[in-house]
Scaffold this active site. Structure first.
Site, mmCIF file in Angstrom:
data_model
loop_
_atom_site.group_PDB
_atom_site.id
_atom_site.type_symbol
_atom_site.label_atom_id
_atom_site.label_comp_id
_atom_site.label_asym_id
_atom_site.label_seq_id
_atom_site.Cartn_x
_atom_site.Cartn_y
_atom_site.Cartn_z
ATOM 1 N N ASP A 105 0.865 -1.263 0.054
ATOM 2 C CA ASP A 105 0.000 0.130 -0.079
ATOM 3 C C ASP A 105 0.853 1.224 -0.048
ATOM 4 O O ASP A 105 0.348 2.334 -0.345
ATOM 5 C CB ASP A 105 -0.868 0.012 1.352
ATOM 6 C CG ASP A 105 -1.987 -0.815 1.271
ATOM 7 O OD1 ASP A 105 -2.631 -0.784 -0.155
ATOM 8 O OD2 ASP A 105 -2.570 -0.912 2.172
HETATM 9 C C1 GLC Z 1 -0.921 2.610 5.855
HETATM 10 C C2 GLC Z 1 -0.110 1.449 6.411
HETATM 11 C C3 GLC Z 1 -0.025 0.155 5.452
HETATM 12 C C4 GLC Z 1 -1.379 -0.120 5.353
HETATM 13 C C5 GLC Z 1 -2.404 1.040 4.710
HETATM 14 C C6 GLC Z 1 -3.798 0.736 4.537
HETATM 15 O O1 GLC Z 1 -0.417 3.005 4.732
HETATM 16 O O2 GLC Z 1 1.290 1.934 6.571
HETATM 17 O O3 GLC Z 1 0.672 -0.676 6.210
HETATM 18 O O4 GLC Z 1 -1.582 -1.038 4.531
HETATM 19 O O5 GLC Z 1 -2.101 2.157 5.632
HETATM 20 O O6 GLC Z 1 -4.436 1.473 4.036
HETATM 21 C C1 GLC Z 2 -1.383 -3.823 5.675
HETATM 22 C C2 GLC Z 2 -2.493 -3.880 4.572
HETATM 23 C C3 GLC Z 2 -2.371 -4.740 3.301
HETATM 24 C C4 GLC Z 2 -1.100 -4.472 2.816
HETATM 25 C C5 GLC Z 2 0.153 -4.358 3.515
HETATM 26 C C6 GLC Z 2 1.287 -3.741 2.909
HETATM 27 O O1 GLC Z 2 -1.312 -5.027 6.348
HETATM 28 O O2 GLC Z 2 -3.747 -4.375 5.164
HETATM 29 O O3 GLC Z 2 -3.580 -4.685 2.533
HETATM 30 O O4 GLC Z 2 -1.116 -5.539 1.647
HETATM 31 O O5 GLC Z 2 -0.261 -3.524 4.728
HETATM 32 O O6 GLC Z 2 1.155 -2.765 2.618
#
Ligand code: GLC
Ligand code: GLC
Length: 816
Positions: free
Chosen positions: A487
C-alpha cells in the site's frame, strides 16, 4: 524473558504478571457479537461492525496504553479498601494474578487481602451477549462484607461520531433501569431499533448510569467516588456519558465462595414493536428478557461455556499435527488457526492498533484471509467470497474496502489498487480446492451491489484478469495504479502536502509505473483460472489464460529480472525500483516470493539466485526484511514507503506477511531446512523467550517486526490483524508439512528439515478424516513417491478425493 507460559493442554496462554510490555489481548465472539479484551480486562465490544454498532466506549492511544474496559471493583466494606481483580483500573498490587487467554474466552484471576476472585469473560455461541462470570472466595478466618461494582461505559453506537460530535452527543444519551437491568437506549426514541443492556444475577444494592456521578468530579476510573464511599448514587443518565454500574453487597463467611453473573448484550426489536406499551417511550423488553433470564442462571452460562470449548475442539480437529517442533505444533494446532478465525472475522478493522473506525473489510486482505480459514468453515468462506465479489466494479476493479454491516464498498477509500481483483481468484481457488463445491462459480452476483448487474461468479473472476490485461504499461507489465500489495509504494501519488492520505489523495492516472509484483500475481492467478476453466469444461478459455500467463511470464523474465533477483517496479519516470542499480531500495522481498510461488524461474535457475539474494541481503535473525537498503529520506516519486523512518513498516521493516512467501518459495525449491528456519524466525511461540524484545503477544503474529535499520530491531507491532496469519498457516501446513488441498484431492508433499524423523497429521477433508504418518528414515528434505492408503499402495503423492462418508483413512508416506 517471559511474562507467562503456554498451557497447550488447555489451549491457553497464561500471563502471570499484569504489566506486560504492551496489552496482550484476546478476542471474544466468533459470529456477530465481538469483543476485544486485554490481559487487564481492557477493550470494547461491538455488534457486527466496530464502527457502526459499537456497544462500549474505548479511547485509543491512551495513557496507560490500554484503559477502559470491563472493569469490576471489590471493596471491603469494613476496612474501606478497594481494588480491581483484573488489576486495572485501580492497579493495586495484587498478591496473585493470572490471565488465561483461551479460544474465545479470557479468565482473569487474582488474590488480594485474602479474597480470591476470578472473572471469566466469553460470548455464548449464537447469542449477541457477553457473560462476565465472577467468582469470589473468602480466605480470611473471619466473615467479610464486600461491595462488588461492575462497570461499562456505553458508546453511542457510531464510534466515529461518538468520538467527534460532542455538541450533539452530550445531549442524546438515554438509559432505562428496570428490575436491576440497565438498558442503554440512546437514539432508540428515533431511528434505531436496537439497544444494549447490562444485567446482573443478584439483587442490587444500587446502580449508576451517569459516568460523572459515579466517578465524581475531577476523578477517574481508578478511584470512582461511588466505590470509594462504598455506595452507588443510583444516577440516571440524561445526556453526557451513559454507563452501566451495578452494586452488589455480599457477606462471605470464612472459606465461603459466591458467584455473580453480569451480562452485557445487544438486542434488536422489530421496528413496529419497539415500545411497550406501544404508545410509550419505554423499551419493549419482552423479546430480550428470556435471553437475559437464561444466561443469568449459572448452569446455563456454564453449559454455554462448555459448548464454546467443544466448538473450538471440533474446528481445530480439522488439522492437527505432531512434529519434532513444539513451536510449530502449538501454532498450527491452536494459535495460528485461532488467529485465522479472528482475521477472517475482523479483516483489518478492530484491534488495539486498528481503531475499528478507519478500515472495514479489505478486498485483498479478506481474500487472503480465506487461505487460512477456509478449511475450518468452508460455508462461511463461501459467503465471504460472495460478499466480496458483489462489491466488485463492472470494470473488474475493486473497492479497496467495504463496511461489514452494510456490505457496501467504501467510497472514501475508493479503488484503483491494481492488485486487488486478482486476489479474489486465489481466494476462490482455495475454496474450490478445499470444498470441491463448483456450484459457487455459477452464483449470480452483482457488481457494486447494483441489482440487475448480476453475472456468475466465474465472470467476476474473468473480469479480474481482464482488468490487469487492460492496464499494461510500456514494458507490457501491469500498471500499478494507486498501489499493489504494498500500500505504501505510491508511484502515482507525488504528494507534497502535509496530512494528505497517500491512499486516497487524487493520483495521477499514471500510464508508466508498472508492478513486477502484480505481474507475478497475475501469472499465478491466470494459471489458477485456467485450471478452473479446464475443470469447469471451458477448455477454450483455459487456453487463453495459459497463453496470457505465458506471455506475462516471458515479459517478466525479460523486463522484471535484474540479474540476481526480480525487480520490484518501474516508477513514473520509467526507472527501475528494486534493482542493483538503485542507491536505496535495491532488493525487495515481494517479487522474489510471488514470482517464485507463481513458478517463475524455477526451471532456469533464477529462483535459486533470487532466494540466495534474499538470504544475503534481507534475512535477519528476527525475520526477513521487506527491502534494503532502507530509504533514508522522503522520495516524492515513491510515496508513503519512504515516509517511515528506516526499519519500520514498509520501509525496511520485517513486514511479516511477506515472510511465508519466501518459506513457500524455499519449499518449492526443495529447501526444507531453509523454509523451516525462516518459519521459526517469526513464529511467535519461538520468540516467547525474548518477549521483552518482541513485546507483542507470544501467541499471535504481528504485522511488523522492526528491521535491522530500526533502533528497536526485533520489536513487534500491530499484532493480530495481519495477512501473516493466513499465509503462515498456508506455508507451514500446505508447503512445509505439505498437506495441500488440490482440485482433485489432497497432495502429500512435505518439504521438511532433514533432521526430522517424520511427523503425523490428522486432516479432515471433504467429509473424511485422513490420519497421515510421514516417515523420513533417510533424513531427506523432500520426496514422497508413493502412498500406502489403508495398507494398499498407490503411485504418486495425491490422495484422490473420496466420497464423503465420515471414514477414517490411514495413510503412510515416506521420503525417499
Ligand atoms: C498505511 C499503512 C499500511 C497499510 C495502509 C492501509 O499506509 O502503513 O501498512 O497497508 O495504511 O490503508
Ligand atoms: C497492510 C494492509 C495490506 C497491505 C499491507 C502492505 O497489512 O492491510 O492490505 O497489503 O499492509 O502494505
Amino acid at each position: 524473558m517471559r511474562y507467562g507460559y503456554f498451557d497447550d493442554d488447555r489451549r491457553e496462554y497464561v500471563i502471570t504478571r499484569p504489566d506486560t510490555p504492551l496489552p496482550w489481548i484476546n478476542y471474544l465472539g466468533c459470529e456477530a457479537y465481538f469483543g476485544i479484551i486485554s490481559n487487564t480486562a481492557g477493550g470494547y465490544s461491538f455488534y457486527r461492525d466496530a464502527r457502526l454498532r459499537r456497544i462500549s466506549r474505548y479511547r485509543y492511544n491512551n495513557a496507560p496504553f490500554d484503559f477502559g474496559g470491563r472493569y469490576i471493583y471489590l471493596r471491603d466494606q469494613d476496612t474501606g479498601e478497594f481494588w480491581s481483580p483484573t488489576w486495572q483500573p485501580t492497579r493495586r498490587t495484587l498478591e496473585e494474578y493470572t490471565c488465561s487467554h483461551g479460544l474465545g474466552y479470557t479468565i482473569i484471576g487474582s488474590r488480594y487481602s485474602c479474597i480470591a476472585a476470578e472473572v471469566r469473560y466469553f460470548i455464548p455461541l449464537g447469542e449477541n451477549l457477553e457473560i462476565w462470570q465472577l467468582s469470589l472466595k473468602n480466605e480470611h478466618g473471619h466473615p467479610t462484607r464486600l461491595a462488588v461494582f461492575s462497570s461499562i461505559e456505553f458508546c453511542l453506537w457510531d464510534a466515529w461520531d461518538d468520538a467527534t460530535n460532542f455538541q450533539r452527543n452530550f445531549s442524546t444519551g438515554q438509559v432505562e433501569v428496570q428490575d436491576g437491568v440497565i438498558y442503554h437506549k440512546t437514539e432508540y426514541r428515533e431511528r434505531r431499533n436496537h439497544f444494549a443492556y447490562f444485567a446482573c444475577s443478584e439483587k442490587l444494592a444500587g446502580f449508576d448510569t451517569q459516568r460523572d456521578v459515579f466517578l465524581g468530579p475531577y476523578r477517574g476510573w481508578d478511584s470512582p467516588a461511588a466505590v470509594e464511599r462504598g455506595r452507588c448514587f443510583d444516577s440516571i443518565a440524561y445526556g453526557w456519558a451513559p454507563i452501566g454500574c451495578h452494586q452488589v453487597d455480599v457477606t462471605l463467611q470464612p472459606k465461603e465462595s459466591r458467584e455473580i453473573i453480569f451480562l452485557l448484550g445487544y438486542h434488536e426489536n422489530p421496528s413496529d414493536e419497539k415500545f411497550d406499551p406501544p404508545d410509550s417511550q419505554a423499551i419493549n423488553r419482552k423479546t430480550v428478557l428470556p435471553v437475559i433470564r437464561k444466561y443469568l442462571a449459572a448452569p446455563n452460562a456454564n453449559a454455554a461455556f462448555e459448548e464454546l470449548k467443544d466448538y473450538w475442539s471440533t474446528l481445530l480437529s480439522t488439522f492437527q499435527v505432531r512434529t519434532p517442533s513444539a513451536d510449530a505444533d502449538r501454532m498450527v494446532n491452536i494459535w495460528n488457526a485461532y488467529q485465522c478465525m479472528v482475521t477472517f472475522n475482523m479483516s483489518r478493522s478492530a484491534s488495539f492498533y486498528e481503531s475499528g473506525i478507519g478500515r472495514g473489510m479489505g478486498f485483498r486482505d479478506s481474500s487472503q484471509d480465506l487461505l487460512g480459514f477456509v478449511h475450518m468453515i468452508p460455508e462461511r468462506a463461501r459467503e465471504r467470497i460472495i460478499d466480496l465479489a458483489a462489491t466488485q466494479l463492472p470494470t473488474g476493479g475493486a473497492f479497496h474496502q467495504y463496511q461489514p454491516l452494510t456490505k457496501r464498498g467504501n467510497n472514501d477509500v475508493g479503488s484503483g489498487f491494481n492488485d486487488d481483483p486478482l486476489w479474489l481468484i486465489l481466494g476462490t481457488a482455495a475454496y474450490l480446492k478445499e470444498s470441491g463445491d463448483w456450484s459457487i462459480l455459477e452464483e449470480k452476483l452483482p457488481y457494486e451491489n447494483e441489482p440487475g448487474t448480476e453475472t456468475p461468479l466465474y465472470e467476476h473472476l474473468q473480469r479480474s484478469l481482464r482488468y490487469t490485461l487492460e492496464r499494461l504499461g510500456p514494458h507490457g507489465l501491469p500498471l500499478i495504479g494507486r498501489a499493489d500489495w504494498n500500500d505504501c509504494l505510491n508511484l502515482n501519488c507525488f504528494s507534497d502536502t502535509p496530512g494528505q492520505s497517500f491512499q486516497t489523495t487524487t493520483n495521477k492516472d499514471g500510464k508508466t509505473a508498472e508492478s513486477v509484483f502484480i505481474a507475478g500475481l497475475f501469472v499465478m492467478a491466470a494459471r489458477e483460472l485456467a485450471v478452473i476453466a479446464q475443470k469447469g469444461r471451458l477448455g477454450e478459455e483455459a487456453g487463453q489464460y495459459l497463453a496470457a500467463a505465458a506471455k506475462m511470464e516471458a515479459t517478466l523474465l525479460q523486463h522484471g529480472w535484474d540479474g540476481n533477483w526480480f525487480l520490484r517496479a518501474y516508477d513514473d519516470y520509467g526507472q527501475k525500483i528494486g534493482s542493483a542499480s538503485c542507491e536505496e531500495g535495491r532488493i525487495f522481498i515481494e517479487p522474489q516470493g510471488f514470482c517464485i510461488m507463481a513458478g517463475i524461474g524455477l526451471e532456469n535457475g533464477d529462483a535459486l539466485k533470487a532466494l540466495a539474494a534474499v538470504k544475503e541481503h534481507l534475512a535477519t535473525p528476527h525475520g526477513i526484511i521487506l527491502q534494503q537498503p532502507a530509504y533514508s529520506r522522503y522520495y516524492l516519486h515513491l510515496g508513503e514507503i519512504s515516509s517511515y523512518p528506516p526499519g519500520y513498516k514498509e520501509n525496511a521493516g520485517i513486514f511479516c506477511h511477506t515472510n511465508p512467501w519466501i518459506m513457500i518459495a524455499e519449499a518449492m525449491a526443495g529447501h526444507g531446512d531453509d523454509a523451516f528456519d525462516y518459519y521459526l524466525r517469526i513464529n511467535p511461540s519461538a520468540r516467547e523467550p525474548i518477549s521483552e524484545i518482541h513485546r507483542c503477544e507470544p501467541y499471535v503474529y504481528a504485522q511488523m517486526i522492526a528491521g535491522r535499520d530500526a533502533a528497536t530491531h526485533g520489536e513487534a507491532k500491530n499484532s493480530w490483524l495481519t495477512g501473516t496469519a493466513a499465509w503462515n498457516y498456508a506455508a507451514i501446513t500446505q508447503w512445509i508439512l505439505g498437506i495441500r488441498p488440490e482440485y482433485d484431492g489432497l497432495r502429500i508433499d512435505p518439504v521438511i528439515p532433514a533432521a526430522w524423523g517424520g511427523f503425523r497429521v490428522t486432516r479432515r477433508f471433504r467429509g473424511n478424516t485422513y490420519v497421515i504418518e510421514v516417515k523420513n528414515p533417510a533424513s531427506l528434505n523432500r520426496g514422497v513417491k508413493k502412498l500406502l492408503v489403508d495398507g494398499g499402495e498407490i503411485p504418486g503423492n495425491l490422495l484422490p478425493a473420496a466420497e464423503p462418508g465420515g471414514a477414517v483413512i490411514h495413510v503412510e508416506a515416506a521420503l525417499e
